[in-house]
Design a protein around this motif. Structure first.
Motif, PDB file in Angstrom:
ATOM      1  N   PHE A 206       0.877  -1.175   0.000  1.00 24.19           N
ATOM      2  CA  PHE A 206       0.000   0.000   0.000  1.00 24.19           C
ATOM      3  C   PHE A 206       0.916   1.227   0.000  1.00 24.19           C
ATOM      4  N   GLY A 207       1.307   1.609  -1.196  1.00 23.29           N
ATOM      5  CA  GLY A 207       2.340   2.629  -1.340  1.00 23.29           C
ATOM      6  C   GLY A 207       1.809   4.048  -1.253  1.00 23.29           C
ATOM      7  N   VAL A 208       2.720   5.000  -1.283  1.00 17.27           N
ATOM      8  CA  VAL A 208       2.364   6.414  -1.239  1.00 17.27           C
ATOM      9  C   VAL A 208       1.449   6.728  -2.423  1.00 17.27           C
ATOM     10  N   GLY A 209       0.348   7.431  -2.142  1.00 17.16           N
ATOM     11  CA  GLY A 209      -0.587   7.808  -3.197  1.00 17.16           C
ATOM     12  C   GLY A 209      -1.745   6.844  -3.342  1.00 17.16           C
ATOM     13  N   GLN A 210      -1.651   5.692  -2.706  1.00 21.88           N
ATOM     14  CA  GLN A 210      -2.749   4.729  -2.843  1.00 21.88           C
ATOM     15  C   GLN A 210      -3.866   5.032  -1.860  1.00 21.88           C
ATOM     16  N   SER A 211      -5.091   4.695  -2.273  1.00 25.93           N
ATOM     17  CA  SER A 211      -6.265   4.902  -1.432  1.00 25.93           C
ATOM     18  C   SER A 211      -7.057   3.616  -1.344  1.00 25.93           C
ATOM     19  N   ALA A 212      -7.750   3.435  -0.264  1.00 23.32           N
ATOM     20  CA  ALA A 212      -8.647   2.288  -0.141  1.00 23.32           C
ATOM     21  C   ALA A 212      -9.867   2.688   0.665  1.00 23.32           C
ATOM     22  N   MET A 213     -11.019   2.350   0.146  1.00 22.52           N
ATOM     23  CA  MET A 213     -12.264   2.538   0.893  1.00 22.52           C
ATOM     24  C   MET A 213     -12.403   1.303   1.773  1.00 22.52           C
ATOM     25  N   THR A 214     -12.392   1.503   3.074  1.00 21.37           N
ATOM     26  CA  THR A 214     -12.404   0.345   3.966  1.00 21.37           C
ATOM     27  C   THR A 214     -13.042   0.761   5.287  1.00 21.37           C
ATOM     28  N   GLN A 215     -12.764   0.016   6.346  1.00 27.06           N
ATOM     29  CA  GLN A 215     -13.349   0.353   7.645  1.00 27.06           C
ATOM     30  C   GLN A 215     -12.252   0.531   8.682  1.00 27.06           C
ATOM     31  N   ILE A 216     -12.474   1.493   9.550  1.00 31.40           N
ATOM     32  CA  ILE A 216     -11.612   1.638  10.720  1.00 31.40           C
ATOM     33  C   ILE A 216     -12.493   1.225  11.885  1.00 31.40           C
TER      34      ILE A 216
ATOM     35  N   HIS B  25     -15.573  -0.008  13.272  1.00 29.42           N
ATOM     36  CA  HIS B  25     -16.911  -0.101  12.687  1.00 29.42           C
ATOM     37  C   HIS B  25     -17.235   1.077  11.786  1.00 29.42           C
ATOM     38  N   ILE B  26     -16.279   1.949  11.556  1.00 26.97           N
ATOM     39  CA  ILE B  26     -16.559   3.171  10.813  1.00 26.97           C
ATOM     40  C   ILE B  26     -15.958   3.089   9.414  1.00 26.97           C
ATOM     41  N   GLY B  27     -16.792   3.279   8.414  1.00 30.87           N
ATOM     42  CA  GLY B  27     -16.314   3.276   7.035  1.00 30.87           C
ATOM     43  C   GLY B  27     -15.461   4.501   6.776  1.00 30.87           C
ATOM     44  N   ALA B  28     -14.371   4.335   6.035  1.00 30.26           N
ATOM     45  CA  ALA B  28     -13.486   5.471   5.784  1.00 30.26           C
ATOM     46  C   ALA B  28     -12.616   5.166   4.582  1.00 30.26           C
ATOM     47  N   MET B  29     -12.167   6.240   3.926  1.00 33.11           N
ATOM     48  CA  MET B  29     -11.173   6.054   2.884  1.00 33.11           C
ATOM     49  C   MET B  29      -9.809   6.371   3.491  1.00 33.11           C
ATOM     50  N   VAL B  30      -8.897   5.432   3.301  1.00 27.09           N
ATOM     51  CA  VAL B  30      -7.551   5.596   3.840  1.00 27.09           C
ATOM     52  C   VAL B  30      -6.608   5.859   2.663  1.00 27.09           C
ATOM     53  N   THR B  31      -5.858   6.946   2.735  1.00 28.68           N
ATOM     54  CA  THR B  31      -4.935   7.313   1.665  1.00 28.68           C
ATOM     55  C   THR B  31      -3.545   7.480   2.247  1.00 28.68           C
ATOM     56  N   ARG B  32      -2.563   6.873   1.598  1.00 34.47           N
ATOM     57  CA  ARG B  32      -1.203   7.047   2.106  1.00 34.47           C
ATOM     58  C   ARG B  32      -0.593   8.289   1.465  1.00 34.47           C
ATOM     59  N   LEU B  33      -0.244   9.273   2.298  1.00 28.68           N
ATOM     60  CA  LEU B  33       0.358  10.508   1.799  1.00 28.68           C
ATOM     61  C   LEU B  33       1.872  10.380   1.769  1.00 28.68           C
ATOM     62  N   ASP B  34       2.376   9.626   2.717  1.00 37.79           N
ATOM     63  CA  ASP B  34       3.819   9.489   2.849  1.00 37.79           C
ATOM     64  C   ASP B  34       4.051   8.202   3.610  1.00 37.79           C
ATOM     65  N   ARG B  35       5.321   7.843   3.736  1.00 36.92           N
ATOM     66  CA  ARG B  35       5.648   6.617   4.460  1.00 36.92           C
ATOM     67  C   ARG B  35       4.939   6.553   5.817  1.00 36.92           C
ATOM     68  N   ASP B  36       4.990   7.648   6.548  1.00 36.37           N
ATOM     69  CA  ASP B  36       4.461   7.671   7.906  1.00 36.37           C
ATOM     70  C   ASP B  36       3.258   8.591   8.053  1.00 36.37           C
ATOM     71  N   SER B  37       2.531   8.814   6.959  1.00 36.66           N
ATOM     72  CA  SER B  37       1.437   9.776   7.033  1.00 36.66           C
ATOM     73  C   SER B  37       0.250   9.302   6.194  1.00 36.66           C
ATOM     74  N   PHE B  38      -0.905   9.319   6.814  1.00 34.62           N
ATOM     75  CA  PHE B  38      -2.121   8.883   6.136  1.00 34.62           C
ATOM     76  C   PHE B  38      -3.195   9.953   6.247  1.00 34.62           C
ATOM     77  N   GLU B  39      -4.027  10.040   5.191  1.00 34.07           N
ATOM     78  CA  GLU B  39      -5.214  10.886   5.271  1.00 34.07           C
ATOM     79  C   GLU B  39      -6.426   9.972   5.355  1.00 34.07           C
ATOM     80  N   ILE B  40      -7.338  10.334   6.221  1.00 29.44           N
ATOM     81  CA  ILE B  40      -8.535   9.530   6.400  1.00 29.44           C
ATOM     82  C   ILE B  40      -9.739  10.398   6.081  1.00 29.44           C
TER      83      ILE B  40
END
Lengths: 92, 991, 189
Positions: free
Chosen positions: C136-146, C148-163
């Motif tokens: 799951f590299g930088v720039g990738q996104s996945a619609m998934t769950q955190i 019980h909460i649905g969320a899109m997880v996007t990797r911005l950087d090695r150690d940084s994610f946008e939710i």
């Protein structure tokens, strides 16, 4: 029951992301079809021991409807396809 | 008592003295001790009482299989009953208590049960507590619960937190004994992502009990090297104190990690979980779970001081604890002789080795006297073993004084995880045990679980298994260069099965935890329960919290012996998760208290809070239910006021939780026409329409309004309850039934803050913030379109729709602006006496108006039942539910249909759920006329009103009926009427 | 009433940014836009179509920037850091051909960022997908769950994610993330 489902769009995801609708019934009849054909579509289910085709909704992911081939004895999951393909094959 | 601590002990740190209490007595142990090793070091052989007979019990094992030494550890919310003393790590301040004894473990009144032995045999529950039936609840059950039962759970909340995590790997290695370590090193060096998990506090498994040398290096140094290298590999994740307890489909494994349960109160970090439940997704799995040493079934085999040979060796070598001063070994295999050798090497006298094999093929070099062809038939000693009775080959009996007895009846591979998905283990005469199934569901067994004995052969087995799974992953690998063991020590165990000692005197226990004896199994057989699954349930063998880890194979062996067949022909009972007990805390994870489930908050939540709302949970949503003002003490004071204020002035209500779906596409209108039972094809731009959705079986699914905002762009609202369900249903229709239609669906529920403004002054209020003309001509009933607000600073979506029956609008604005707009409306409405109203007032007004919700749309009604039969299109070819809606039973005029209902005597009250009967009819199902679906107090009418589904429906307006409440035991007279109690002509709506 | 102050309230507005110096930093994204792009229904994720869409976006709204994150076949979130007015959104939606519909979700889908060396350990407490950087590299996104909460997880950087999460769940997710990060951030760690 499968712990993981290979969504054709999202990849391997846990069962918890999916909602199961149940067995894929006979195709939805044409508007003018006989009532008995409608009865079979709405109510008749095979509930087989062995290979089973079910509608699964990837409700926690891409929100696509999928058709999942599942063995009710071994719990093995075979093909998982987008359910929109069924209609053209006359199966939805 | 004297200390049994001697020199050595690779696991303990003698500089780290730890104090603990056992049944209130202060004792000391060391860091690295388990509670079991610390108790033994303090000379405590008696640690508990047995389940049924309350016999004195000691410590049988040194690991996860322990059936006897179950203690209650901790206090208050941190009290864990039934904790295995052999697995519990000693921490400073630990409190341990014995279970199953009263008043104490040394003097236990329940031990009288021992005298009742003949009555408490197999099937005792089924035979004894038969009659009289009334005795069950009052006498038998309380007695059984007091006498039996294990530890008691705490009533205090657990202060610790728990969590669940996911982990992913190429290779999961389960068990970190010699085979697991070699496998993990091989896979780790090859660059694979490896997780190695072991239930122990330290990696090493069987190597931890090894006191001597491996090759030319001390065993503990060899182990330290291997563990050090694993920790240094960045692609290897080492999970100690982690029990893989379940194997599930698709190579998902569940494991529980003890994160902090082994720490003292002072050392616990409250921000860290006490336990962690792992779900591990593995591409390849190596099963290196080892083997369990079996006890032997002989008379008095449960006396404290009797211990498996391997456990004794562990306490000796790893913990520096002597089992006694004069020890005997009773074993049917060669591997167990290592215990005698190590005891002698540490200067402990081995009084005798009793080996049932006539000519054991072993060259024992120690001093101990070897008695071949003999068996132990009894033991003596009140609370600990004092002597054993040995029956020689020639029938002669001999008493030998001992203070500890090591026992080994062979080794059972720990095949559980390989069998959790239904595979059955395979009997091996060679190994005298059940081996992993041939197809282990993708797991590769390695080491003792596959019948290997000895460290060198387990190293090789682990490395070889790793190479095979790495190849399957497409990685080239060679077995790791492993520690030099110099000799191949593949020990021929030479086990000769001995399932129970025939000459046993007294009770010979098979299942220690459930107090099942060889006699019980024989009795079960005589009474016809000889199938392994029946024998298990009849005797309860293997049904305790240890799940028969030390007893199942012996029980199977006894059944086989008695029937004259191979244990393979008897087979095992079914293996199911969990391998060992898992706390409820770990299973619940973080989902407790406030985190039990997520909360959904409306964008107007803060506004409602500021206006004093009382909230109600509806699904995950928190909705404002009423807004008490000063002096209002009872909820209905507020609700009545809110209703009257809407009817007379104007109110504002948060309806943001209604489901909102944006529908796009060239075929959107056609799509709506097919999912609603009424016509939608010609809905003009700028108009809203009420729609009813049916299920394919012809019954009503949901209702709501859909507005046409632009060509090929619609905005649908659903009920709050079915917002997710309707979207899912529409997606099914669009994707599966009609993929040829161009229709696209976007959930927009969270994008919009939506408010209902209702009451005669609604327009006056909105005109102050909306720039566009919203007069009745410009914006008539069911108009729906974007409007400019606040001088063009904001665009909202305005809908002229009404649930209350008043002149009403719903205005939707981007969610972030919701609070500001609601505040503005409150300011604008001040001169008109605007007040917020909640879901309770909304509910009252819709009942007054005869509008339905899911109280009426309850899965049994058709549109006709709700008085909306004429909405069902007769012209449309096809829509969901069309054919089934015309079924004979669904068009029967005598179906229950919607009516209003009010009490004849206006002061009378009635309840939702009450049934309707004709006056004079007996109360019976056959006479049932229907039931009340909703009721409320109508402040406009000044009495209770309700909606009901009643046979014949509107035909019966004016009829007097009985409203029967079977729960409360009351009946009143009611009158059926038009459900539109207020403004039946819809004059207010169109004002 | 024309001058009534209108505030765009963040669902995270009341949340203190108390762990700015923690090992795991959790911060709301308070600006920018999220547009839901809906293409004609299709049973597969189609790269060419995404490229066509990207070209149209660049032509219609070069000022907006942002990126496409795949939601499902034929559907994307168009996410960017510039604020976009309702009027501007209307223009852009109007200029896209009927092949692509646009729904403004800027208020409905709110974003936050989770950053720190142990961020993957924090997210693994709720996210099932394998966050290994090679997968799951930088720039990738996945619609998934955190959880019980649905969320899109996007990797911005090695150690940084946008939710990206539905606004109504924002408060719950915020608390859950802090709970998940507590062992790395708490005063006791």
């Amino acid at each position: 029951m499968s712990s993981l489902v290979k969504c054709p769009h999202c990849g391997l995801r846990p069962r918890e992301e999916f909602t199961i609708r149940g067995e894929v019934p006979t195709p939805r009849p044409a508007a003018g079809a006989d009532e008995s054909v409608w009865f079979d579509h709405v109510y008749l289910r095979d509930n087989p021991r062995g290979q089973h085709r079910e509608y699964w909704h990837h409700s926690g992911g891409c929100r696509r409807w999928l058709v999942l081939d599942r063995n009710t004895v071994t719990h093995e999951t075979g093909d998982v396809v987008d359910a929109s393909t069924l209609k053209s094959e006359g199966r939805a | 008592m004297t200390s049994f601590r001697i020199d050595g002990g690779t696991l303990i740190d003698r500089d780290d003295v730890r104090e603990f209490t056992f049944n209130g007595e202060r004792l000391r142990g060391f860091g690295g001790d388990t509670v079991a090793s610390a108790l033994l070091a303090n000379g405590r052989q008696l640690v508990g009482r047995s389940f049924k007979y309350h016999r004195p019990r000691g410590i049988l094992t040194a690991g996860a299989a322990e059936p006897n030494a179950l203690l209650t550890i901790g206090r208050d919310g941190r009290r864990d009953p039934n904790t295995r003393a052999t697995m519990a790590e000693l921490f400073d301040g630990l409190e341990a208590r014995s279970q199953n004894c009263w008043p104490n473990v040394d003097f236990d009144i329940g031990a009288m049960n021992g005298l009742l032995g003949p009555l408490l045999g197999a099937g005792f529950y089924y035979k004894t507590f038969m009659w009289p039936a009334a005795f069950w609840e009052k006498v038998y059950e309380p007695l059984i619960r007091k006498a039996a039962g294990l530890g008691r759970a705490s009533y205090d909340p657990d202060p610790g937190s728990y969590e669940k995590c996911w982990a992913h790997c190429d290779v999961l290695v389960i068990g970190a004994g010699p085979a697991g370590l070699a496998a993990a090193l091989t896979a780790g060096r090859a660059g694979a992502r490896v997780i190695i998990a072991d239930e122990g506090a330290q990696l090493g498994g069987g190597m931890l009990a090894e006191g001597g040398m491996i090759g030319n290096k001390p065993a503990d140094a060899v182990l330290a090297d291997m563990v050090g290298e694993l920790h240094a590999l960045p692609n290897v994740e080492v999970k100690k104190r982690t029990t893989v307890f379940g194997a599930y489909d698709d190579q998902v494994f569940a494991a529980v990690e003890q994160v902090q349960k082994h720490l003292s109160d002072a050392a616990i970090n409250p921000d860290r979980a006490m336990e962690r439940l792992w779900r591990i997704v593995a591409k390849q799995v190596i099963l290196a779970t080892g083997a369990e040493e079996r006890p032997i079934v002989f008379g008095g085999n449960d006396r404290p001081g009797v211990m498996t040979a391997g456990a004794m060796r562990t306490y000796l070598n790893a913990f520096g604890v002597a089992p006694g001063k004069q020890v005997a070994l009773f074993a049917n295999n060669n591997q167990a002789y290592q215990t005698a050798m190590d005891l002698e090497a540490r200067g402990i006298e081995v009084a005798a080795i009793i080996d049932p094999r006539k000519c054991p093929d072993i060259d024992y070099g120690g001093k101990a006297r070897l008695i071949a062809g003999a068996m132990v038939r009894d033991t003596a000693g009140r609370k600990a073993i004092k002597s054993i009775a040995v029956r020689h080959d020639d029938g002669r009996d001999e008493m030998i004084a001992v203070d500890a007895l090591a026992v080994s009846g062979g080794y059972s591979p720990i095949v559980h995880l390989a069998c959790h998905r239904g595979a059955r283990p395979v009997w091996s005469d060679e190994h005298v045990g059940f081996m992993p199934p041939e197809n282990c569901d993708g797991m590769v067994p390695a080491g003792a679980v596959a019948g290997k004995a000895g460290i060198a052969s387990c190293f090789v087995a682990g490395a070889t298994a790793a190479v095979s799974v790495l190849n399957a992953l497409g990685l080239n690998a060679a077995p790791a260069g492993l520690p030099d063991t110099q000799t191949a020590d593949d020990i021929a165990q030479g086990t000769v099965a001995i399932w129970s000692v025939p000459s046993s005197k007294g009770k010979a226990f098979v299942d220690y935890q459930n107090d099942v004896t060889a006699g019980d199994i024989n009795l079960a057989m005589r009474e016809g329960y000889d199938h392994v699954e029946l024998a298990k349930r009849y005797t309860t063998n293997g049904m305790a919290t240890d799940q028969g880890k030390t007893s199942n194979v012996n029980a199977i062996g006894i059944l086989a012996q008695n029937k004259g067949v191979s244990p393979g022909a008897i087979g095992t009972t079914t293996f199911r998760p969990f391998y060992t007990p898992v706390s409820f805390g770990a299973l619940v994870g973080a989902s407790k208290g406030f985190e039990f489930q997520p909360v959904r908050k409306s964008p107007l939540h803060g506004w409602a809070e500021r206006n004093g709302a009382k909230f109600v949970e509806t699904g995950l949503w928190y909705r404002s239910s009423w807004f008490p003002k000063d002096g209002e003490t009872f909820w209905r004071d507020s609700v009545d006021r809110e209703v009257m204020n809407v009817r007379e002035n104007v109110g504002i209500c948060d309806v943001s939780t209604l489901g909102k779906i944006e529908i796009f596409g060239a075929d959107a209108a056609e799509f709506l026409n097919r999912v609603y039972c009424n016509a939608f094809l010609k809905l003009p731009v700028g108009k809203a329409r009420y729609g009813i959705m049916l299920r394919e079986d012809g019954l009503v699914y949901d209702d709501g309004t859909t507005s046409c905002l632009a060509e090929n762009h619609y905005f649908m609202t659903t009920t709050t309850a079915l917002a997710a369900g309707v979207l899912t249903h529409l997606e099914f229709c669009a994707q599966v039934l009609w993929p040829d239609l161009d229709v696209r669906l976007a959930s927009a529920t969270d994008q919009w803050a939506q408010m209902a403004i209702a009451g005669p002054r609604a327009r006056d209020v909105l005109a102050k913030i909306i720039d566009d003309d919203i007069s009745n001509d410009a914006f008539p009933f069911l108009a729906a379109r974007d409007v400019s607000m606040f001088g063009g600073r904001l665009t909202g979506r305005l809908f002229r729709i009404s649930f209350s029956g008043e002149l009403a609008y719903e205005i939707a604005v981007p969610a972030g602006y919701g609070e500001s707009v609601a505040d503005a409306i409150m300011v604008a409405g001040k001169e008109f006496d605007i007040a917020p109203y909640g879901t309770e007032a909304l509910g009252v007004m819709r009942i007054e108006k005869g509008h339905v919700t899911h109280a009426e749309i309850n899965g049994t009604v058709t549109p006709a039942d709700l008085g909306m039969g004429r909405m069902v299109s007769a012209k449309k070819d096809d829509f969901i539910g069309r054919v089934m809606n015309m079924r004979e039973g669904l068009v029967d005029p005598m179906r229950p249909a919607l009516v209003g209902i009010k009490p004849k005597s206006l002061a009378d009250k009635f309840a939702t759920g009450s049934h309707i009967l004709k006056i004079g009819d007996e109360v019976s199902l056959a006479n049932d006329q229907g039931y009340v679906t909703s009721m409320c107090y109508s402040p406009n009418l000044g009495h209770a009103i309700g909606l009901a589904l009643v046979k014949g429906g509107p035909e019966r307006y004016g009829e007097e009926v009985v409203i029967w409440n079977g729960l409360a035991g009351t009946s009143i007279t009611g009158i059926l009427c038009n459900p539109a109690f207020v403004d039946p002509e819809n004059e207010k709506l169109h004002a | 009433m024309r001058d009534f102050p209108l505030n765009n309230v963040s669902p995270f507005a009341t949340m203190p940014d108390g762990q700015a110096h923690g090992a795991i930093h959790i911060a709301p994204v308070r600006t920018g836009f999220v547009f839901h792009v809906l293409g004609q229904a299709t049973g597969t994720i189609d790269q060419t179509r995404q490229q066509q869409l990207q070209k149209m976006m660049d032509a219609i709204a070069p000022d907006l920037g942002g990126e496409l994150r795949v939601l499902s076949p034929g559907q994307w979130f168009w996410v960017g850091e510039n604020d976009v007015s309702q009027g501007r959104f209307g223009e852009i939606a109007g200029q896209l051909p009927g092949e692509f519909a646009l729904s403004d979700q800027t208020h409905g889908r709110v974003r936050l960022r989770v950053t720190g060396a142990r961020v993957c350990d924090v997210l693994a407490k709720g996210v099932m997908i394998d966050l290994d950087e090679g997968i799951f590299g930088v720039g990738q996104s996945a619609m998934t769950q955190i959880g019980h909460i649905g969320a899109m997880v996007t990797r911005l950087d090695r150690d940084s994610f946008e939710i990206t999460v539905l606004r109504s769940f924002a408060d719950s997710l915020w608390h859950e993330l802090h709970h998940m990060a507590a062992e790395f951030n708490g005063p006791h760690s």
